[in-house]
Scaffold this active site. Structure first.
Site, PDB file in Angstrom:
ATOM      1  N   ASN A 142     -29.171  10.415  62.790  1.00 11.08           N
ATOM      2  CA  ASN A 142     -29.012  10.543  64.245  1.00 11.08           C
ATOM      3  C   ASN A 142     -28.158  11.757  64.583  1.00 11.08           C
ATOM      4  OD1 ASN A 142     -30.524   8.324  64.827  1.00 11.08           O
ATOM      5  ND2 ASN A 142     -28.771   6.937  65.035  1.00 11.08           N
ATOM      6  N   SER A 149     -36.157  11.237  51.299  1.00 17.33           N
ATOM      7  CA  SER A 149     -37.628  11.227  51.267  1.00 17.33           C
ATOM      8  C   SER A 149     -38.206  11.160  49.852  1.00 17.33           C
ATOM      9  CB  SER A 149     -38.177  12.498  51.925  1.00 17.33           C
ATOM     10  OG  SER A 149     -37.703  12.603  53.233  1.00 17.33           O
ATOM     11  N   GLU A 165     -36.217  15.655  59.325  1.00 17.23           N
ATOM     12  CA  GLU A 165     -35.285  14.718  59.973  1.00 17.23           C
ATOM     13  C   GLU A 165     -35.984  13.880  61.057  1.00 17.23           C
ATOM     14  OE1 GLU A 165     -31.222  15.622  60.501  1.00 17.23           O
ATOM     15  OE2 GLU A 165     -31.243  17.239  59.043  1.00 17.23           O
ATOM     16  N   SER A 193     -41.804  14.822  65.287  1.00 15.87           N
ATOM     17  CA  SER A 193     -41.782  14.653  66.758  1.00 15.87           C
ATOM     18  C   SER A 193     -42.344  13.296  67.167  1.00 15.87           C
ATOM     19  CB  SER A 193     -42.578  15.782  67.418  1.00 15.87           C
ATOM     20  OG  SER A 193     -41.874  16.993  67.265  1.00 15.87           O
ATOM     21  N   TYR A 239     -29.245   1.678  54.353  1.00 13.70           N
ATOM     22  CA  TYR A 239     -30.139   1.968  55.485  1.00 13.70           C
ATOM     23  C   TYR A 239     -29.335   2.361  56.720  1.00 13.70           C
ATOM     24  CZ  TYR A 239     -28.872  -2.620  57.356  1.00 13.70           C
ATOM     25  OH  TYR A 239     -28.170  -3.682  57.856  1.00 13.70           O
ATOM     26  N   GLY A 242     -42.085   9.097  53.808  1.00 10.85           N
ATOM     27  CA  GLY A 242     -41.545  10.178  54.637  1.00 10.85           C
ATOM     28  C   GLY A 242     -41.073   9.574  55.948  1.00 10.85           C
ATOM     29  N   SER A 243     -41.997   9.489  56.919  1.00 10.38           N
ATOM     30  CA  SER A 243     -41.645   8.838  58.192  1.00 10.38           C
ATOM     31  C   SER A 243     -41.234   7.389  57.939  1.00 10.38           C
ATOM     32  CB  SER A 243     -42.840   8.878  59.146  1.00 10.38           C
ATOM     33  OG  SER A 243     -43.204  10.214  59.410  1.00 10.38           O
ATOM     34  N   GLY A 266     -49.610  43.757  68.302  1.00  8.14           N
ATOM     35  CA  GLY A 266     -50.030  43.781  66.894  1.00  8.14           C
ATOM     36  C   GLY A 266     -48.834  43.846  65.954  1.00  8.14           C
ATOM     37  N   THR A 291     -33.651  19.510  50.646  1.00  7.53           N
ATOM     38  CA  THR A 291     -33.032  20.775  51.050  1.00  7.53           C
ATOM     39  C   THR A 291     -31.732  20.996  50.283  1.00  7.53           C
ATOM     40  OG1 THR A 291     -33.945  20.532  53.274  1.00  7.53           O
ATOM     41  CG2 THR A 291     -32.056  22.009  53.062  1.00  7.53           C
TER      42      THR A 291
HETATM   43  C1  LIG Z   1     -38.691  22.067  54.464  1.00 13.07           C
HETATM   44  C2  LIG Z   1     -38.406  20.604  54.401  1.00 13.07           C
HETATM   45  C3  LIG Z   1     -37.110  20.173  54.127  1.00 13.07           C
HETATM   46  C4  LIG Z   1     -36.834  18.816  54.033  1.00 13.07           C
HETATM   47  N1  LIG Z   1     -35.557  18.410  53.698  1.00 13.07           N
HETATM   48  C5  LIG Z   1     -35.338  17.089  53.435  1.00 13.07           C
HETATM   49  C6  LIG Z   1     -34.069  16.664  52.908  1.00 13.07           C
HETATM   50  O1  LIG Z   1     -33.144  17.461  52.707  1.00 13.07           O
HETATM   51  N2  LIG Z   1     -33.920  15.349  52.616  1.00 13.07           N
HETATM   52  C7  LIG Z   1     -34.905  14.438  52.811  1.00 13.07           C
HETATM   53  O2  LIG Z   1     -34.683  13.260  52.512  1.00 13.07           O
HETATM   54  N3  LIG Z   1     -36.109  14.813  53.317  1.00 13.07           N
HETATM   55  C8  LIG Z   1     -36.346  16.106  53.627  1.00 13.07           C
HETATM   56  N4  LIG Z   1     -37.568  16.501  54.122  1.00 13.07           N
HETATM   57  C9  LIG Z   1     -38.624  15.497  54.321  1.00 13.07           C
HETATM   58  C10 LIG Z   1     -38.946  15.287  55.786  1.00 13.07           C
HETATM   59  O3  LIG Z   1     -37.929  14.559  56.415  1.00 13.07           O
HETATM   60  C11 LIG Z   1     -40.323  14.592  55.858  1.00 13.07           C
HETATM   61  O4  LIG Z   1     -41.285  15.560  55.479  1.00 13.07           O
HETATM   62  C12 LIG Z   1     -40.627  14.037  57.226  1.00 13.07           C
HETATM   63  O5  LIG Z   1     -39.795  12.946  57.502  1.00 13.07           O
HETATM   64  C13 LIG Z   1     -42.082  13.607  57.371  1.00 13.07           C
HETATM   65  O6  LIG Z   1     -42.482  12.817  56.304  1.00 13.07           O
HETATM   66  P1  LIG Z   1     -43.867  13.148  55.531  1.00 13.07           P
HETATM   67  O7  LIG Z   1     -43.819  14.585  55.154  1.00 13.07           O
HETATM   68  O8  LIG Z   1     -44.049  12.166  54.448  1.00 13.07           O
HETATM   69  O9  LIG Z   1     -44.983  12.984  56.625  1.00 13.07           O
HETATM   70  P2  LIG Z   1     -45.714  11.603  57.012  1.00 13.07           P
HETATM   71  O10 LIG Z   1     -44.695  10.565  57.264  1.00 13.07           O
HETATM   72  O11 LIG Z   1     -46.789  11.347  56.028  1.00 13.07           O
HETATM   73  O12 LIG Z   1     -46.368  12.008  58.398  1.00 13.07           O
HETATM   74  C14 LIG Z   1     -47.621  12.661  58.520  1.00 13.07           C
HETATM   75  C15 LIG Z   1     -47.994  12.654  60.001  1.00 13.07           C
HETATM   76  O13 LIG Z   1     -48.162  11.294  60.447  1.00 13.07           O
HETATM   77  C16 LIG Z   1     -47.330  11.047  61.558  1.00 13.07           C
HETATM   78  N5  LIG Z   1     -46.873   9.662  61.529  1.00 13.07           N
HETATM   79  C17 LIG Z   1     -46.352   8.965  60.486  1.00 13.07           C
HETATM   80  N6  LIG Z   1     -46.005   7.735  60.861  1.00 13.07           N
HETATM   81  C18 LIG Z   1     -46.285   7.631  62.181  1.00 13.07           C
HETATM   82  C19 LIG Z   1     -46.148   6.621  63.165  1.00 13.07           C
HETATM   83  N7  LIG Z   1     -45.610   5.422  62.871  1.00 13.07           N
HETATM   84  N8  LIG Z   1     -46.546   6.887  64.428  1.00 13.07           N
HETATM   85  C20 LIG Z   1     -47.068   8.089  64.747  1.00 13.07           C
HETATM   86  N9  LIG Z   1     -47.237   9.099  63.871  1.00 13.07           N
HETATM   87  C21 LIG Z   1     -46.832   8.874  62.617  1.00 13.07           C
HETATM   88  C22 LIG Z   1     -46.186  12.033  61.419  1.00 13.07           C
HETATM   89  O14 LIG Z   1     -45.532  12.259  62.661  1.00 13.07           O
HETATM   90  C23 LIG Z   1     -46.934  13.259  60.896  1.00 13.07           C
HETATM   91  O15 LIG Z   1     -47.511  13.943  61.958  1.00 13.07           O
HETATM   92  C24 LIG Z   1     -37.861  17.865  54.255  1.00 13.07           C
HETATM   93  C25 LIG Z   1     -39.148  18.301  54.548  1.00 13.07           C
HETATM   94  C26 LIG Z   1     -39.431  19.651  54.604  1.00 13.07           C
HETATM   95  C27 LIG Z   1     -40.839  20.088  54.886  1.00 13.07           C
END
Ligand SMILES: Cc1cc2nc3c(=O)[nH]c(=O)nc-3n(C[C@H](O)[C@H](O)[C@H](O)COP(=O)(O)OP(=O)(O)OC[C@H]3O[C@@H](n4cnc5c(N)ncnc54)[C@H](O)[C@@H]3O)c2cc1C
Length: 390
Positions: A250, A136, A373, A376, A242, A141-142, A350, A168
């Site tokens: 997965n 990430s 990962e 939802s 990728y 992110g996503s 409480g 992490t």
């Molecule tokens: C505590 C913690 C530990 C982590 N550890 C790691 C790690 O070890 N390695 C690593 O690489 N990453 C890690 N991550 C990153 C994590 O995988 C991402 O935070 C996650 O994939 C979501 O990405 P984002 O935070 O950029 O949210 P975004 O992608 O910006 O999403 C924001 C919102 O938009 C929604 N959204 C985005 N795109 C779509 C779509 N196409 N359709 C519908 N809804 C959508 C999402 O579901 C979410 O509700 C970690 C995150 C946290 C908080």
């Protein structure tokens, strides 16, 4: 468990073999005796107790699936799942450390590493080196494959520049499986996986996040400024990262499912105990049908979630395709963990809302299951694509 069931071809997925039972009991004991006493302080300080990592290595829990020939425990993916569940029942941070090590980093090395990489890294991963998985970034992110971290081949080295976010285990890790692109114009086909050691020139661990839950698990930014990585440290093939990212995640999702059922069970056990002890209107609150029904509903959902986790893990060990089931597992278990931990807080009344009692931490820890990962939404997208055949 009757001996006849253990080897039955259609034994229930929750039936554990003798080896699995022994393994589970050992991990449970370790979590109870060694991890539990540190949980509150680790959560408050946001730091994981190093001695617990050392002991986890000694017990073989950081190299569960690493073959014995490379110094590992030679176990199964299912056993890794049992370890994550048992650790998370006591502390979700301990659970995710073991999860990332086994289901992401070791798994990727075992599956995609060449012989020289396996010989060099696997014995370390089994004995002393913590691993991290760095995909990430702030703007990806996503949409993980929109990553911007660049890798350029210069002689016998790749030079990496960019920043990773949310990684992490970053504070403790000695080895990072890190994804960068050789050419952003190539889209996902430029993405390459690198084995980056924390002492490589130009590699730095940046800001540590101050989080709602899993506070003892470090989550940090990584900074790469002309970070030099030997050419031999490409994991798999250049431009094929990728595939490693998708396929490793997965498997990782089943691990998060295990973390979530552990968290749910830990909170449920506290709720049962408290319900029997707490008296109102002259009797234990567990004598009220409302509380009984809540505990029964929670237990039922935990059992359903566990069936998904165990079955998907056994599918993976059997070499079956588990893409849809892994997405369902992560989606459902994180919903169950959120509901169960929330009800546990309510059953405590409480007291449940204070830090003097353990359930509020479970509630905070459960939330991450719907986010990392793959959120939802992303799991629902995967499931929908598969069931609609698109
Ligand atoms: C505590 C913690 C530990 C982590 N550890 C790691 C790690 O070890 N390695 C690593 O690489 N990453 C890690 N991550 C990153 C994590 O995988 C991402 O935070 C996650 O994939 C979501 O990405 P984002 O935070 O950029 O949210 P975004 O992608 O910006 O999403 C924001 C919102 O938009 C929604 N959204 C985005 N795109 C779509 C779509 N196409 N359709 C519908 N809804 C959508 C999402 O579901 C979410 O509700 C970690 C995150 C946290 C908080």
């Amino acid at each position: 468990m009757p001996e006849s069931l253990l080897h039955h071809p259609s034994a229930p997925v929750t039936t554990l073999s003798e080896d699995e039972t022994l393994f589970r009991d050992t991990v449970r004991q370790f979590a109870e005796d060694k991890i539990r006493p540190h949980v509150k302080e680790m959560d408050e300080k946001g730091v994981f107790e190093r001695s617990l990592l050392d002991e986890s290595f000694q017990l073989g829990l950081m190299g569960i699936e690493i073959p014995e020939s490379y110094g590992g425990s030679g176990g199964t993916f299912f056993e890794a799942i049992l370890a994550v569940e048992e650790f998370s029942r006591v502390d979700a941070s301990a659970g995710v450390i073991v999860d990332v090590q086994n289901t992401l980093v070791n798994n990727a090395l075992i599956r995609w590493g060449n012989e020289a990489q396996k010989k060099h890294y696997l014995p370390k991963m089994a004995s002393s080196t913590v691993g991290a998985y760095a995909l990430s970034e702030a703007a990806s992110g996503s949409d993980a494959f929109a990553l911007q971290t660049r890798a350029e081949l210069k002689g016998s080295e790749y030079v990496l520049n960019g920043r990773k976010l949310w990684i992490t285990n970053a504070k403790e890790a000695g080895l990072f499986i890190l994804f960068a692109t050789l050419d952003p114009a190539k889209g996902y086909k430029g993405i390459t996986a690198f084995l980056v050691e924390n002492n490589f020139p130009g590699f730095m661990v940046g800001k540590k996040e101050d989080k709602l839950g899993i506070r003892a698990s470090s989550t940090c930014e990584l900074i790469l400024e002309d970070c030099r990585v030997p050419k031999d440290n490409v994991l798999g093939e250049p431009g094929k990262g990728y595939k490693i990212a998708i396929e490793t995640l997965n498997e990782g999702r089943i691990g998060i499912g295990a973390q979530m059922i552990g968290v749910a069970r830990g909170a449920w056990e506290y709720a049962v105990k408290y319900a029997k002890e707490r008296k109102q209107f002259g009797k234990s609150i567990s004598e009220f049908q409302a509380i009984q029904f809540q505990l029964a509903q929670m237990a039922t959902e935990i059992e359903a979630a566990r069936l998904l986790v165990y079955n998907t893990a056994r599918m993976k060990d059997a070499g079956m395709n588990f893409l849809k089931e892994a997405a369902m597992t992560k989606l459902y278990t994180s919903q169950v963990a959120e509901r169960v931990t929330s009800l546990a807080v309510e059953i405590y009344g409480g007291a449940g809302f204070t830090k003097d009692y353990p359930v509020e931490k479970y509630f905070r820890d459960a939330k991450i299951g719907k986010i990392y990962e793959g959120t939802s939404h992303m799991q629902l997208g995967t499931i929908a694509k598969i069931i609609l055949g698109s």
